[in-house]
Design a protein around this motif. Sequence first.
Motif, short mmCIF file in Angstrom:
data_model
loop_
_atom_site.label_atom_id
_atom_site.label_comp_id
_atom_site.label_asym_id
_atom_site.label_seq_id
_atom_site.Cartn_x
_atom_site.Cartn_y
_atom_site.Cartn_z
N PRO A 176 -54.04 31.28 -41.03
CA PRO A 176 -55.36 31.89 -40.89
C PRO A 176 -55.89 31.90 -39.46
O PRO A 176 -56.56 32.85 -39.05
CB PRO A 176 -56.24 31.03 -41.81
CG PRO A 176 -55.30 30.55 -42.86
CD PRO A 176 -54.00 30.32 -42.14
N ALA A 177 -55.58 30.86 -38.68
CA ALA A 177 -56.08 30.81 -37.30
C ALA A 177 -55.38 31.81 -36.40
O ALA A 177 -55.89 32.15 -35.33
CB ALA A 177 -55.93 29.40 -36.73
N ARG A 178 -54.20 32.29 -36.81
CA ARG A 178 -53.47 33.31 -36.06
C ARG A 178 -53.13 34.47 -36.98
O ARG A 178 -51.97 34.69 -37.35
CB ARG A 178 -52.19 32.72 -35.44
CG ARG A 178 -52.42 31.80 -34.25
CD ARG A 178 -53.16 32.49 -33.09
NE ARG A 178 -52.48 33.69 -32.63
CZ ARG A 178 -51.67 33.74 -31.57
NH1 ARG A 178 -51.44 32.63 -30.89
NH2 ARG A 178 -51.13 34.87 -31.19
N PRO A 179 -54.13 35.25 -37.38
CA PRO A 179 -53.89 36.35 -38.32
C PRO A 179 -53.02 37.45 -37.75
O PRO A 179 -52.58 38.33 -38.48
CB PRO A 179 -55.31 36.86 -38.62
CG PRO A 179 -56.11 36.48 -37.42
CD PRO A 179 -55.54 35.16 -36.98
N ASP A 180 -52.77 37.41 -36.44
CA ASP A 180 -51.92 38.41 -35.81
C ASP A 180 -50.44 38.08 -35.94
O ASP A 180 -49.58 38.88 -35.56
CB ASP A 180 -52.27 38.55 -34.33
CG ASP A 180 -52.15 37.23 -33.57
OD1 ASP A 180 -52.48 36.17 -34.17
OD2 ASP A 180 -51.73 37.25 -32.40
N LEU A 181 -50.11 36.91 -36.48
CA LEU A 181 -48.72 36.47 -36.57
C LEU A 181 -48.31 36.24 -38.03
O LEU A 181 -49.12 35.85 -38.86
CB LEU A 181 -48.51 35.18 -35.79
CG LEU A 181 -48.79 35.22 -34.28
CD1 LEU A 181 -48.55 33.85 -33.67
CD2 LEU A 181 -47.93 36.28 -33.59
#
Length: 291
Positions: A251-256
Motif C-alpha cells: 500500500p505504501a508503494r502503490p506504483d510497484l
Amino acid sequence: MAEDVGRSHRRRELREFLMSRRARVSPAEAGLPDGGARRRTPGLRREEVAVLAGVGASWYQWLEQGRDISVSPQVLDAVARVLRLSGTERRHLYVLAGLNPPVPEVAPEQRDMCEGLRRLIDTWMPYPAHIMDAYYNCVQYNAAAAIVLGMRQEGTQNCLVDFFTDPLYRSRSKSWEKNARTVVAQFRAASSARPDDEGYQELLDRLHADSPEFAALWAERDIEDAGQIRKELDHPLAGLLVVESTAMRVPARPDLTIVLHTPLDEANTAAKLEWLASPQARRGAMYPVAG
C-alpha cells in the motif's frame, strides 16, 4: 436497513475525522494569526477552513456534521489541502464522503522503500521474484528470476512486452497460450483504473505494434484483477518446473507490484530450483545471473 446503518456509520466517521484533522492544524500553519490567549478552539475553526477552502461556511458545517449534501472531488481536494491531509487521509476522506477515492500516490517519505523490497526478493531465493512498476517495467529481479525466467539486462526490461516478444521466455513457457489471455485481461484491469494515463496508452500502442497475438487477445475485452497464475516452464538445465506466481501490492508503494514465484508440488520443482541456484548449476547457465 443495513445500507442505512452503513451510511450513518460513515457520516459519523466523517464528522469525527474532519474534527480531528481540523484540530491538529494551527492557524500559523494555515497562514492565519493565532489569536493569542483568547483562542479557545484547538487548531482551525470551521469558518476558517471554509474560507481557506473557498466554500460556504454553512456548507462546510454540514459536511462536518455528516449531512446528506452534494460533494465534488474539487471541493474535497480543497478541504484536504487546507487540513494538510496525506495521500492516505485524502483517499479516506473521499470514501467517508461517498465518492470513489483517487488513485493512490506514493508519499515522499516512502520513496526510499526500494532497498527493503530488494531485500525481500533476495530473501525469496532460490525462488524467482521480481518487482514491476505501474507500466510493467522491471525495476528489480533476483538471481533466480534470471536463471529460471531468463530475465536479463539485454531484454526490453518490460515484463509485458517480454512476455509476448522475448524468444527465450517463449521457448521456456509451456503454459504460454493459456496464460497469455490472463495476462492481457489483467493489463486491461490495471489500465482501466487510469483511463487518462498516457503511459498505459504508450505501452498499449507498443504491444499492438509488436505482437499480433496481443492485439487479438486485447480485442476480446476480457478483464481480470491481478492474482495468481500457474506457470509451467521447460528449463534447459532442470527440465519441467511448475510454479505459481503471485502479484502483490504494498500500500505504501502503490506504483510497484511484487511478483513472487512459489514452487508447486509437481515435478520436484522446489528441489530443482534449489539446485539451479547452486554454484554448480550457475556455472552451466545459459545467461549470467542478475548482479
